[in-house]
Write a protein that holds these residues in place. Structure first.
Motif, PDB file in Angstrom:
ATOM      1  N   GLY A 147      50.134  37.828  32.926  1.00 35.98           N
ATOM      2  CA  GLY A 147      50.833  39.024  32.509  1.00 35.98           C
ATOM      3  C   GLY A 147      52.335  38.975  32.030  1.00 35.98           C
ATOM      4  N   THR A 148      52.875  37.851  31.935  1.00 38.00           N
ATOM      5  CA  THR A 148      54.129  37.775  31.448  1.00 38.00           C
ATOM      6  C   THR A 148      54.274  38.189  29.844  1.00 38.00           C
ATOM      7  N   ALA A 149      53.495  37.568  29.105  1.00 40.68           N
ATOM      8  CA  ALA A 149      53.463  37.709  27.532  1.00 40.68           C
ATOM      9  C   ALA A 149      53.194  39.202  27.358  1.00 40.68           C
ATOM     10  N   PHE A 192      57.079  45.540  37.584  1.00 44.08           N
ATOM     11  CA  PHE A 192      56.202  44.638  38.276  1.00 44.08           C
ATOM     12  C   PHE A 192      54.640  45.443  37.736  1.00 44.08           C
ATOM     13  N   TYR A 193      53.687  44.695  38.115  1.00 43.85           N
ATOM     14  CA  TYR A 193      52.212  45.062  37.448  1.00 43.85           C
ATOM     15  C   TYR A 193      51.338  44.630  38.662  1.00 43.85           C
ATOM     16  N   ILE A 194      50.215  45.537  38.615  1.00 40.69           N
ATOM     17  CA  ILE A 194      48.799  44.888  39.462  1.00 40.69           C
ATOM     18  C   ILE A 194      47.923  44.971  38.371  1.00 40.69           C
ATOM     19  N   PHE A 238      42.111  37.312  32.987  1.00 41.62           N
ATOM     20  CA  PHE A 238      40.878  36.529  32.633  1.00 41.62           C
ATOM     21  C   PHE A 238      41.062  35.200  32.367  1.00 41.62           C
ATOM     22  N   ARG A 239      40.261  34.316  32.750  1.00 41.90           N
ATOM     23  CA  ARG A 239      40.440  32.851  32.347  1.00 41.90           C
ATOM     24  C   ARG A 239      39.256  32.217  32.626  1.00 41.90           C
ATOM     25  N   TYR A 240      38.626  31.526  31.658  1.00 48.72           N
ATOM     26  CA  TYR A 240      37.293  31.049  31.790  1.00 48.72           C
ATOM     27  C   TYR A 240      37.441  29.602  32.641  1.00 48.72           C
ATOM     28  N   GLU A 241      37.562  29.650  33.880  1.00 51.88           N
ATOM     29  CA  GLU A 241      37.792  28.721  34.659  1.00 51.88           C
ATOM     30  C   GLU A 241      36.589  27.966  35.105  1.00 51.88           C
ATOM     31  N   ARG A 242      36.657  26.421  35.501  1.00 48.29           N
ATOM     32  CA  ARG A 242      35.528  25.960  35.791  1.00 48.29           C
ATOM     33  C   ARG A 242      35.188  26.570  37.253  1.00 48.29           C
ATOM     34  N   ARG A 280      38.628  29.756  42.515  1.00 47.33           N
ATOM     35  CA  ARG A 280      39.101  30.061  41.136  1.00 47.33           C
ATOM     36  C   ARG A 280      37.981  31.026  40.647  1.00 47.33           C
ATOM     37  N   TYR A 281      38.622  32.244  39.940  1.00 47.69           N
ATOM     38  CA  TYR A 281      37.664  33.138  39.601  1.00 47.69           C
ATOM     39  C   TYR A 281      38.068  33.451  37.799  1.00 47.69           C
ATOM     40  N   ARG A 282      36.891  33.992  37.130  1.00 40.65           N
ATOM     41  CA  ARG A 282      37.216  34.201  35.762  1.00 40.65           C
ATOM     42  C   ARG A 282      37.853  35.504  35.654  1.00 40.65           C
ATOM     43  N   GLN A 283      37.529  36.329  36.530  1.00 41.43           N
ATOM     44  CA  GLN A 283      38.682  37.673  36.636  1.00 41.43           C
ATOM     45  C   GLN A 283      39.425  37.561  37.895  1.00 41.43           C
ATOM     46  N   HIS A 284      40.658  37.263  37.708  1.00 41.06           N
ATOM     47  CA  HIS A 284      41.616  37.429  39.215  1.00 41.06           C
ATOM     48  C   HIS A 284      42.542  38.444  38.971  1.00 41.06           C
ATOM     49  N   HIS A 285      43.305  39.129  40.009  1.00 38.23           N
ATOM     50  CA  HIS A 285      43.981  39.922  39.881  1.00 38.23           C
ATOM     51  C   HIS A 285      45.339  39.541  40.565  1.00 38.23           C
ATOM     52  N   CYS A 293      55.843  40.139  38.571  1.00 37.81           N
ATOM     53  CA  CYS A 293      56.831  40.894  38.591  1.00 37.81           C
ATOM     54  C   CYS A 293      57.900  40.083  37.442  1.00 37.81           C
ATOM     55  N   GLU A 294      58.314  40.888  36.604  1.00 36.51           N
ATOM     56  CA  GLU A 294      59.342  40.176  35.564  1.00 36.51           C
ATOM     57  C   GLU A 294      60.633  40.825  35.426  1.00 36.51           C
ATOM     58  N   LEU A 295      61.580  40.215  35.662  1.00 33.44           N
ATOM     59  CA  LEU A 295      62.880  40.570  35.780  1.00 33.44           C
ATOM     60  C   LEU A 295      63.811  40.051  34.556  1.00 33.44           C
ATOM     61  N   SER A 315      47.505  27.246  45.265  1.00 34.61           N
ATOM     62  CA  SER A 315      48.746  27.863  45.116  1.00 34.61           C
ATOM     63  C   SER A 315      48.476  29.615  45.352  1.00 34.61           C
ATOM     64  N   ILE A 316      49.217  30.211  46.212  1.00 34.74           N
ATOM     65  CA  ILE A 316      49.157  31.505  46.323  1.00 34.74           C
ATOM     66  C   ILE A 316      49.800  32.479  45.481  1.00 34.74           C
ATOM     67  N   GLY A 317      51.078  31.776  45.031  1.00 33.69           N
ATOM     68  CA  GLY A 317      51.977  32.430  44.137  1.00 33.69           C
ATOM     69  C   GLY A 317      52.753  31.467  43.259  1.00 33.69           C
TER      70      GLY A 317
HETATM   71  P1  HAM Z   1      49.987  31.279  37.360  1.00 33.16           P
HETATM   72  O1  HAM Z   1      50.243  30.202  38.450  1.00 33.16           O
HETATM   73  O2  HAM Z   1      48.835  30.829  36.145  1.00 33.16           O
HETATM   74  O3  HAM Z   1      51.096  32.078  36.935  1.00 33.16           O
HETATM   75  O4  HAM Z   1      49.171  32.460  38.415  1.00 33.16           O
HETATM   76  C1  HAM Z   1      49.665  33.049  39.266  1.00 33.16           C
HETATM   77  C2  HAM Z   1      48.940  33.125  40.380  1.00 33.16           C
HETATM   78  O5  HAM Z   1      47.846  33.783  40.253  1.00 33.16           O
HETATM   79  C3  HAM Z   1      48.533  31.771  40.964  1.00 33.16           C
HETATM   80  O6  HAM Z   1      49.387  31.500  42.101  1.00 33.16           O
HETATM   81  C4  HAM Z   1      47.324  32.207  41.951  1.00 33.16           C
HETATM   82  O7  HAM Z   1      47.345  32.880  43.181  1.00 33.16           O
HETATM   83  C5  HAM Z   1      46.736  33.329  40.986  1.00 33.16           C
HETATM   84  N1  HAM Z   1      45.647  32.743  40.051  1.00 33.16           N
HETATM   85  C6  HAM Z   1      45.895  32.159  38.930  1.00 33.16           C
HETATM   86  N2  HAM Z   1      44.608  31.633  38.223  1.00 33.16           N
HETATM   87  C7  HAM Z   1      43.736  32.375  39.256  1.00 33.16           C
HETATM   88  C8  HAM Z   1      41.967  32.147  39.240  1.00 33.16           C
HETATM   89  N3  HAM Z   1      41.586  31.538  38.057  1.00 33.16           N
HETATM   90  N4  HAM Z   1      41.516  32.757  40.247  1.00 33.16           N
HETATM   91  C9  HAM Z   1      42.357  33.070  41.361  1.00 33.16           C
HETATM   92  N5  HAM Z   1      43.635  33.269  41.648  1.00 33.16           N
HETATM   93  C10 HAM Z   1      44.329  33.052  40.502  1.00 33.16           C
HETATM   94  C11 HAM Z   1      51.141  33.106  35.809  1.00 33.16           C
HETATM   95  O8  HAM Z   1      50.085  33.558  35.349  1.00 33.16           O
HETATM   96  C12 HAM Z   1      52.716  33.516  35.278  1.00 33.16           C
HETATM   97  N6  HAM Z   1      52.397  34.623  34.368  1.00 33.16           N
HETATM   98  C13 HAM Z   1      53.480  34.088  36.537  1.00 33.16           C
HETATM   99  C14 HAM Z   1      54.845  34.502  35.968  1.00 33.16           C
HETATM  100  C15 HAM Z   1      54.966  35.434  36.005  1.00 33.16           C
HETATM  101  N7  HAM Z   1      55.810  33.547  35.764  1.00 33.16           N
HETATM  102  C16 HAM Z   1      56.847  34.274  35.410  1.00 33.16           C
HETATM  103  N8  HAM Z   1      56.434  35.349  35.490  1.00 33.16           N
END
Ligand code: HAM
Length: 425
Positions: free
Chosen positions: A91-93, A114-116, A120-124, A129-134, A138-140, A288-290
């Motif tokens: 979401g950052t870009a 902030f965003y909810i 989308f990532r083509y993960e193994r 790990r999901y190919r669509q996660h949510h 937050c970006e300050l 990794s939760i966040g």
């Molecule tokens: P990221 O670490 O790639 O950071 O993803 C943030 C969180 O999204 C991860 O800690 C994890 O909880 C969840 N996540 C990522 N990939 C998956 C997946 N394939 N399946 C389930 N959950 C997943 C970012 O995306 C950065 N944009 C964060 C950020 C914002 N840095 C600065 N501003």
């Protein structure tokens, strides 16, 4: 032909019958989303919604060509005019793109969003790990003070706390500025080159393209080899060192526990200075939760104003899975306050007319249209844990009333229709 959901994605349903499907129930997603909105308000974060797709170049330029995300995980396609577009992998870009394009800095150089949003990532294929996660992200933008780093971290941690999540570990590192990294990169290459043949295949490849990412490798052979690797923390400029020390000192003053992990580099190339990740033991390998970090150069690099920024992203799937494993208090599925069971055709018409009157008074009411046996309807109401049932037969109809049954204590009372609202409230 039977249609099946695509691999690596999931439905969010009112009820998921799978034994491990509770985290996919929509009322829990609504609950987390409402908590996010509540929390965001406390920190002055304003909501931003960007499109699901952006031009591919935006992600290549910001996340970095050699990262896993860009090199193998993006959903990229050409539109009918041949433009290359990509479903947002993070979401950052997109937030930076919107900020620059709308010249939001002209209103105020310091802005917090902030965003909810789905990513989308083509993960193994792998648990967690999901190919669509949510993400709740937050970006300050616009503040370079290390206090801003702490505010971002604290905002994320207190959000988890608010949900009752425990046993989290905060890992922190500073990866300095590009100058610090250029110097460190060479030290790391010098250290790893003699060990090249013993490194995992991925790491051997990264030794040329992105050696810092090797530090983050989860391959057991790499972990052992990295034990004596040089630390980025020994190669920080004095400015970067001071910044990081202030972050750590402020976290100490707030009583926030952390572990400094000099191997934490994160999988996106836009970071500098502080990077962090929060893990939950319950999540297993994908723990990794966040995570997030500072990205002071990104806006400028994308052609925008030179403004510092920091942010985080946290996966809603992983939040819910952790809540459920830790038995934190979560709401039960929504149910009506009242369920009408008419016993004949005339009563059915009467009940139907009452529905909209009661709903206009904010009573959540449903009615059994089926005409099945009273016992069957009552047992459905009981299964759904509906607190009140209104039974209407001929006797009640004549009186303009219903027999209101309190399903908890099994008592019944005749209540005129116009008094139902008062009675329930
Ligand atoms: P990221 O670490 O790639 O950071 O993803 C943030 C969180 O999204 C991860 O800690 C994890 O909880 C969840 N996540 C990522 N990939 C998956 C997946 N394939 N399946 C389930 N959950 C997943 C970012 O995306 C950065 N944009 C964060 C950020 C914002 N840095 C600065 N501003």
């Amino acid at each position: 032909m039977s249609y099946k959901i695509a691999k690596g994605v999931f439905d969010i349903l009112p009820q998921d019958p799978a034994p491990d499907g509770q985290w996919r129930c929509s009322h829990l997603w609504q609950f987390i989303e409402s908590k996010i909105r509540e929390h965001a308000k406390l920190y002055g974060l304003r909501e931003i919604r960007t499109p699901l797709f952006e031009s591919t170049d935006l992600f290549k330029r910001s996340i970095g060509q050699t990262t896993d995300i860009v090199s193998k995980e993006m959903y990229t396609f050409a539109d009918h005019a041949g433009r290359s577009l990509t479903l947002r992998p993070e979401g950052t870009a997109p937030v930076m793109r919107a900020f620059m394009e709308k010249r939001l800095d002209q209103q105020n150089a310091k802005q917090s969003f902030f965003y909810i949003a789905p990513m989308f990532r083509y993960e193994r294929q792998q648990a967690g790990r999901y190919r669509q996660h949510h993400q709740f992200g937050c970006e300050l933008i616009g503040e370079s003070s290390p206090l801003q780093d702490v505010e971002a971290i604290e905002c994320l941690l207190t959000f988890y706390q608010k949900l009752g999540i425990q046993n989290l570990t905060l890992y922190l590192n500073s990866i300095g500025t590009p100058d610090c990294r250029a110097q460190f990169r060479q030290h790391l290459i010098d250290f790893l080159t003699p060990l090249k043949q013993q490194l995992s295949e991925d790491s051997q490849r990264r030794l040329e393209s992105n050696p810092l990412r090797i530090l983050d490798s989860k391959a057991p052979c790499d972990i052992a080899l990295l034990e004596n690797a040089p630390s980025i923390l020994d190669h920080l400029s004095s400015e970067a060192k001071n910044h990081f020390q202030t972050v750590l000192g402020t976290l100490d003053s707030l009583g926030i526990h952390y572990i400094v992990n000099p191997r934490l580099v994160r999988g996106l190339d836009y970071y500098q200075h502080t990077v962090f990740e929060i893990t939950a033991g319950e999540l297993g390998a994908q723990n990794s939760i966040g995570g997030g970090g500072r990205y002071d150069l990104l806006l400028k690099q994308l052609g925008g104003p030179s403004l510092p920024a920091i942010g985080f992203g946290t996966g809603i799937e992983r939040i819910l899975q952790t809540c459920l494993q830790q038995n934190t208090p979560l709401p039960s599925p929504p149910k009506p306050q009242l369920y009408f069971i008419p016993l004949d055709e005339k009563a059915r018409v009467l009940c139907f007319n009452q529905l909209s009157k009661l709903r206009a008074q904010n009573i959540e009411v449903e009615m059994d249209f089926s005409g099945r046996k009273l016992k069957t309807s009552l047992s459905e109401a009981s299964k759904r844990e509906i607190p009140f049932v209104g039974i209407i037969g001929e006797e009640e109809r004549v009186k303009g009333a219903c027999t209101l049954k309190n399903m908890r204590n099994q008592t019944s009372e005749t209540v005129p229709f116009e008094q139902i609202t008062h009675y329930l409230k």
